[in-house]
Design a protein around this motif. Structure first.
Motif, mmCIF file in Angstrom:
data_model
loop_
_atom_site.group_PDB
_atom_site.id
_atom_site.type_symbol
_atom_site.label_atom_id
_atom_site.label_comp_id
_atom_site.label_asym_id
_atom_site.label_seq_id
_atom_site.Cartn_x
_atom_site.Cartn_y
_atom_site.Cartn_z
ATOM 1 N N TRP A 226 0.655 -1.125 0.005
ATOM 2 C CA TRP A 226 -0.149 0.011 0.006
ATOM 3 C C TRP A 226 0.686 1.321 -0.034
ATOM 4 O O TRP A 226 0.186 2.580 -0.242
ATOM 5 N N GLU A 227 2.090 1.176 0.343
ATOM 6 C CA GLU A 227 2.996 2.099 0.351
ATOM 7 C C GLU A 227 3.140 3.162 -0.819
ATOM 8 O O GLU A 227 3.443 4.236 -1.140
ATOM 9 N N GLU A 228 2.873 2.039 -2.033
ATOM 10 C CA GLU A 228 3.195 2.829 -3.380
ATOM 11 C C GLU A 228 1.944 3.797 -3.722
ATOM 12 O O GLU A 228 2.215 4.326 -4.574
ATOM 13 N N TYR A 229 0.936 3.780 -2.822
ATOM 14 C CA TYR A 229 -0.107 4.463 -3.149
ATOM 15 C C TYR A 229 -0.293 6.084 -2.191
ATOM 16 O O TYR A 229 -1.032 6.911 -2.033
ATOM 17 N N ARG A 230 0.838 5.913 -1.240
ATOM 18 C CA ARG A 230 0.937 7.124 -0.526
ATOM 19 C C ARG A 230 1.258 8.493 -1.170
ATOM 20 O O ARG A 230 1.781 8.469 -2.134
ATOM 21 N N ASP A 231 0.326 9.374 -0.799
ATOM 22 C CA ASP A 231 0.389 10.751 -1.644
ATOM 23 C C ASP A 231 -0.604 10.698 -2.840
ATOM 24 O O ASP A 231 -0.766 11.676 -3.335
ATOM 25 N N ARG A 232 -1.246 9.495 -2.940
ATOM 26 C CA ARG A 232 -1.969 9.505 -4.096
ATOM 27 C C ARG A 232 -3.755 9.168 -3.723
ATOM 28 O O ARG A 232 -4.507 9.515 -4.256
ATOM 29 N N ILE A 233 -3.833 8.564 -2.444
ATOM 30 C CA ILE A 233 -5.117 8.203 -2.130
ATOM 31 C C ILE A 233 -4.925 8.739 -0.411
ATOM 32 O O ILE A 233 -3.960 8.731 0.064
ATOM 33 N N ASP B 297 -7.320 10.546 -10.401
ATOM 34 C CA ASP B 297 -7.741 9.772 -8.951
ATOM 35 C C ASP B 297 -8.386 8.578 -8.910
ATOM 36 O O ASP B 297 -8.516 7.984 -8.021
ATOM 37 N N ILE B 298 -9.659 8.647 -9.936
ATOM 38 C CA ILE B 298 -10.250 7.454 -9.980
ATOM 39 C C ILE B 298 -9.610 6.118 -10.187
ATOM 40 O O ILE B 298 -9.646 5.142 -9.638
ATOM 41 N N GLU B 299 -8.599 6.313 -11.135
ATOM 42 C CA GLU B 299 -7.914 5.239 -11.255
ATOM 43 C C GLU B 299 -6.931 4.797 -10.403
ATOM 44 O O GLU B 299 -6.619 3.555 -10.127
ATOM 45 N N HIS B 300 -6.359 5.552 -9.466
ATOM 46 C CA HIS B 300 -5.631 5.473 -8.346
ATOM 47 C C HIS B 300 -6.353 4.497 -7.290
ATOM 48 O O HIS B 300 -6.092 3.570 -6.940
ATOM 49 N N ARG B 301 -7.776 4.867 -7.082
ATOM 50 C CA ARG B 301 -8.714 4.278 -6.299
ATOM 51 C C ARG B 301 -9.046 2.949 -6.468
ATOM 52 O O ARG B 301 -9.006 2.027 -5.927
ATOM 53 N N VAL B 302 -9.133 2.797 -8.216
ATOM 54 C CA VAL B 302 -9.576 1.588 -8.649
ATOM 55 C C VAL B 302 -8.341 0.625 -8.639
ATOM 56 O O VAL B 302 -8.504 -0.747 -8.041
ATOM 57 N N SER B 303 -7.192 1.027 -8.715
ATOM 58 C CA SER B 303 -6.194 0.089 -8.814
ATOM 59 C C SER B 303 -6.038 -0.287 -7.302
ATOM 60 O O SER B 303 -5.338 -1.520 -7.010
ATOM 61 N N TYR B 304 -5.976 0.504 -6.378
ATOM 62 C CA TYR B 304 -5.543 0.363 -5.010
ATOM 63 C C TYR B 304 -6.817 -0.933 -4.666
ATOM 64 O O TYR B 304 -6.493 -1.746 -3.937
ATOM 65 N N ARG B 305 -7.917 -0.494 -5.064
ATOM 66 C CA ARG B 305 -9.160 -1.445 -4.713
ATOM 67 C C ARG B 305 -8.760 -2.880 -5.157
ATOM 68 O O ARG B 305 -9.003 -3.725 -4.380
ATOM 69 N N ILE B 306 -8.361 -3.084 -6.341
ATOM 70 C CA ILE B 306 -8.085 -4.337 -6.791
ATOM 71 C C ILE B 306 -6.877 -4.835 -6.163
ATOM 72 O O ILE B 306 -6.817 -6.127 -5.975
ATOM 73 N N ALA C 262 -13.279 -4.420 -11.155
ATOM 74 C CA ALA C 262 -12.633 -3.107 -11.581
ATOM 75 C C ALA C 262 -13.600 -2.175 -12.177
ATOM 76 O O ALA C 262 -13.744 -1.108 -11.969
ATOM 77 N N GLU C 263 -14.423 -2.868 -13.191
ATOM 78 C CA GLU C 263 -15.559 -1.937 -13.981
ATOM 79 C C GLU C 263 -16.533 -1.459 -12.820
ATOM 80 O O GLU C 263 -16.783 -0.337 -12.985
ATOM 81 N N HIS C 264 -16.992 -2.395 -12.199
ATOM 82 C CA HIS C 264 -17.866 -1.886 -10.976
ATOM 83 C C HIS C 264 -17.205 -0.996 -10.146
ATOM 84 O O HIS C 264 -17.962 0.279 -9.821
ATOM 85 N N ALA C 265 -15.891 -1.030 -9.673
ATOM 86 C CA ALA C 265 -15.417 0.039 -8.786
ATOM 87 C C ALA C 265 -15.200 1.430 -9.391
ATOM 88 O O ALA C 265 -15.410 2.477 -8.826
ATOM 89 N N ARG C 266 -14.841 1.392 -10.579
ATOM 90 C CA ARG C 266 -14.641 2.454 -11.585
ATOM 91 C C ARG C 266 -16.013 3.268 -11.432
ATOM 92 O O ARG C 266 -16.003 4.615 -11.195
#
Length: 283
Positions: free
Chosen positions: A88-95, A145-154, A127-131
């Motif tokens: 999850w640290e790869e998403y720091r400062d993104r989400i 931001d949407i793509e960061h959130r979707v990537s993180y969720r998956i 991924a499609e539903h989350a998007r």
């Protein structure tokens, strides 16, 4: 001891649990600090997670506080590891940081239970539903931001597929199955995905149908992460400002009871699968 300006929820929980042990021993910070050979200021900073603490110091403190629960002591010592070592640290400062906290807590969970009334749980979303869900967020998110959130969720969903994955039990209201996010294809694929996940040996998905006469909790959703010992369980609630974490013993007991009652009114797994298939055919 290194200062920590932004402690994670897991690190904050460690400090809070050490404070609870001290208070149960009837000690002030001054008394405990003298016994541990440190200052009251340093001890206070450990308890509020401004300072890190070593496993050895955790064990010394537990001994000084006359804690005899070895399983709890071992679990607390294990919580002192490097907080910046997870994926999850790869998403720091993104989400938002609280979402990183959720991934960390979930990663260390020994059992996962979810009860959702209006949404498909994040770990079960395509991924499609989350998007589509994130496209409807308020305030509106930018495409990156949407793509960061979707990537993180998956990426979070890896907890369902890793070796030795923790048991996952979800109760989903029929309303969540029928909520429309995106096209008919997106909706059908999401429902089929639920059926595929339910075939995993450690995953159970059950549905509360509209025909049910009871729905405890008035439709409240809750995600319950069991820790290595019961004292370290965490309940997570969705809020408009982000996830809220609950860890008091009384509230944890309340949310365990809520999920137990929701599971009691849910359809059996076979009937739940039949209902999911029926809703999918309507899409």
């Amino acid at each position: 001891m290194a200062g920590r300006a932004a402690p994670t929820a897991r690190r904050a929980r460690l400090g809070a649990e050490l404070r609870k042990l001290r208070e149960r021993a009837g000690m002030t910070t001054t008394q405990a600090a003298a016994l541990l050979g440190t200052s009251s200021g340093q001890l206070s900073n450990i308890e509020v997670a401004r300072f890190g603490v070593s496993p050895e110091r955790v064990r010394v403190a537990a001994g000084a506080y006359s804690c005899t629960d070895q399983a709890l002591i071992d679990a607390l010592a294990a919580m002192t590891g490097d907080r910046r070592s997870g994926w999850w640290e790869e998403y720091r400062d993104r989400i938002p940081p609280r979402l990183l906290d959720l991934a960390e807590i979930e990663h260390h969970g020994t059992s996962l239970r979810a009860a959702y009334s209006m949404h498909i749980p994040g770990l079960l979303q395509t991924a499609e539903h989350a998007r589509e869900v994130h496209r409807q967020a308020v305030p509106e998110m930018s495409p990156p931001d949407i793509e960061h959130r979707v990537s993180y969720r998956i990426k979070r969903q890896g907890v369902l597929y890793r070796e030795g994955a923790a048991p996952y039990r979800a109760v989903i209201h029929e309303a969540a199955l029928r909520m429309r996010f995106g096209s008919s294809d997106v909706a059908r694929n999401q429902l089929r995905h639920l059926l595929e996940l339910d075939e995993l040996p450690h995953v159970s998905i059950r549905v509360i149908s509209f025909a049910a006469t009871d729905c405890p909790g008035s439709g409240q959703s809750v995600y319950y992460v069991q820790g290595p010992v019961p004292a370290l369980d965490t309940a997570q609630l969705d809020q408009s400002h982000g996830p809220a974490f609950i860890d008091s013993a009384a509230q944890l007991a309340q949310y365990r009871l809520l999920i137990d009652r929701l599971e009691a009114v849910a359809l059996p797994r076979s009937a739940s699968r039949d209902l999911i298939r029926a809703v999918a055919r309507e899409r």
